[in-house]
Design an enzyme around this catalytic site. Structure first.
Site, mmCIF file in Angstrom:
data_model
loop_
_atom_site.group_PDB
_atom_site.id
_atom_site.type_symbol
_atom_site.label_atom_id
_atom_site.label_comp_id
_atom_site.label_asym_id
_atom_site.label_seq_id
_atom_site.Cartn_x
_atom_site.Cartn_y
_atom_site.Cartn_z
ATOM 1 N N HIS A 39 1.108 -1.248 0.030
ATOM 2 C CA HIS A 39 0.032 0.035 -0.086
ATOM 3 C C HIS A 39 0.891 1.175 -0.134
ATOM 4 O O HIS A 39 0.692 2.092 -0.912
ATOM 5 C CB HIS A 39 -0.857 0.001 1.344
ATOM 6 C CG HIS A 39 -1.992 -1.014 1.285
ATOM 7 N ND1 HIS A 39 -1.991 -1.719 2.506
ATOM 8 C CD2 HIS A 39 -2.832 -1.327 0.439
ATOM 9 C CE1 HIS A 39 -2.944 -2.330 2.380
ATOM 10 N NE2 HIS A 39 -3.517 -2.475 1.099
ATOM 11 N N LYS B 93 -17.792 -5.967 7.764
ATOM 12 C CA LYS B 93 -16.502 -6.709 7.691
ATOM 13 C C LYS B 93 -16.081 -6.877 9.288
ATOM 14 O O LYS B 93 -16.190 -5.977 9.811
ATOM 15 C CB LYS B 93 -15.808 -6.017 6.824
ATOM 16 C CG LYS B 93 -15.589 -6.397 5.375
ATOM 17 C CD LYS B 93 -14.235 -6.057 4.472
ATOM 18 C CE LYS B 93 -14.349 -6.521 3.076
ATOM 19 N NZ LYS B 93 -13.335 -6.117 2.382
ATOM 20 N N ARG C 11 -2.818 -6.385 -8.069
ATOM 21 C CA ARG C 11 -1.563 -7.269 -7.978
ATOM 22 C C ARG C 11 -1.554 -8.290 -9.022
ATOM 23 O O ARG C 11 -0.999 -8.055 -10.084
ATOM 24 C CB ARG C 11 -1.416 -8.033 -6.749
ATOM 25 C CG ARG C 11 -0.974 -7.326 -5.346
ATOM 26 C CD ARG C 11 -1.212 -7.895 -4.152
ATOM 27 N NE ARG C 11 -2.746 -8.309 -3.946
ATOM 28 C CZ ARG C 11 -3.315 -7.897 -3.085
ATOM 29 N NH1 ARG C 11 -2.933 -7.498 -1.759
ATOM 30 N NH2 ARG C 11 -4.642 -8.210 -3.086
ATOM 31 N N SER D 187 -3.284 -7.942 3.188
ATOM 32 C CA SER D 187 -3.188 -7.619 4.521
ATOM 33 C C SER D 187 -3.671 -9.144 5.325
ATOM 34 O O SER D 187 -3.351 -9.343 6.231
ATOM 35 C CB SER D 187 -4.392 -6.571 4.800
ATOM 36 O OG SER D 187 -3.901 -5.602 4.228
HETATM 37 O O1 PNS Z 1 -8.855 -2.897 0.654
HETATM 38 P P1 PNS Z 1 -10.231 -3.759 0.047
HETATM 39 O O2 PNS Z 1 -10.704 -4.437 1.434
HETATM 40 O O3 PNS Z 1 -10.344 -4.418 -1.080
HETATM 41 O O4 PNS Z 1 -11.183 -2.396 -0.183
HETATM 42 C C1 PNS Z 1 -12.425 -2.572 -0.662
HETATM 43 C C2 PNS Z 1 -13.272 -0.925 -0.399
HETATM 44 C C3 PNS Z 1 -13.349 -0.669 0.909
HETATM 45 C C4 PNS Z 1 -12.510 -0.190 -1.515
HETATM 46 C C5 PNS Z 1 -14.810 -1.433 -1.027
HETATM 47 O O5 PNS Z 1 -15.220 -2.560 -0.347
HETATM 48 C C6 PNS Z 1 -15.627 -0.129 -0.841
HETATM 49 O O6 PNS Z 1 -15.346 0.829 -1.526
HETATM 50 N N1 PNS Z 1 -16.244 -0.211 0.234
HETATM 51 C C7 PNS Z 1 -17.298 1.034 0.518
HETATM 52 C C8 PNS Z 1 -18.792 0.610 0.292
HETATM 53 C C9 PNS Z 1 -19.231 0.787 -1.292
HETATM 54 O O7 PNS Z 1 -19.039 1.685 -2.046
HETATM 55 N N2 PNS Z 1 -19.509 -0.638 -1.987
HETATM 56 C C10 PNS Z 1 -19.904 -0.380 -3.305
HETATM 57 C C11 PNS Z 1 -18.627 -0.688 -4.403
HETATM 58 S S1 PNS Z 1 -18.258 -2.381 -4.448
#
Ligand code: PNS
Length: 168
Positions: free
Chosen positions: A22, A46, A95, A133
């Protein structure tokens, strides 16, 4: 060669915890954008090891005193957060191909929700290709050293959680 920096991007994620992969992406994004907003998602669905506040603290410590990096958190939809911030670029790291489907689905969902928000991708640095992570937590839980894969502050915080014998 002189590089041009433009505007602001939002770099969203769980960051549970932040890894060197990151950090590498944030550093490289700063070659392109004037400001990077690292946005920690506060997703109640989560289960996170670290609270959003702890995750933000670790990011701040890892990034150091850089006024071009803003560390924030958000609840709800990412696109709503982007609108509130007046930012139309979302940055995600990619990745391997295994990331692609998830990223593809998320990008299209966000695009369906808000056509004015663009998601752009940067490849993760080769050194960090296998770091995520989830693996970091699994390794730390099993007693392995994750030194060199995450910022020192994260190593320390993982140790603290282990010593307190909290659930991983
Ligand atoms: O690090 P991650 O867990 O891959 O990040 C995922 C994240 C937080 C970017 C994604 O889950 C997110 O945008 N969550 C906010 C809720 C949202 O907007 N959901 C709709 C799009 S899928």
């Amino acid at each position: 060669m002189e590089t041009q920096q433009s505007g602001t991007c939002i770099y969203p994620g769980s960051f549970d915890p932040i890894t060197n992969g990151h950090l590498d992406l944030i550093e490289r994004a700063l070659h392109i954008f004037k400001t990077v907003i690292v946005a920690v998602a506060n997703n109640p669905e989560k289960t996170h090891l670290f609270t959003a506040e702890e995750r933000k603290e670790m990011i701040r410590a890892a990034v150091g005193d850089n006024p071009r990096v803003i560390v924030d958190s958000f609840d709800g939809l990412l696109v709503d957060y982007a609108h509130r911030k007046g930012v139309n670029v979302v940055l995600r790291g990619m990745r391997a191909m295994s990331d692609f489907e998830y990223e593809f689905q998320m990008t299209f969902m966000n695009r369906k929700l808000a056509r004015d928000i663009e998601t752009i991708f940067m490849m993760t640095g080769l050194r960090w290709f296998f770091v995520n992570s989830k693996l970091i937590k699994a390794a730390a839980r099993a007693g392995a050293s994750v030194e060199g894969l995450v910022p020192d502050v994260v190593c320390k915080k993982l140790q603290e959680k282990l010593h307190r014998k909290e659930a991983y």
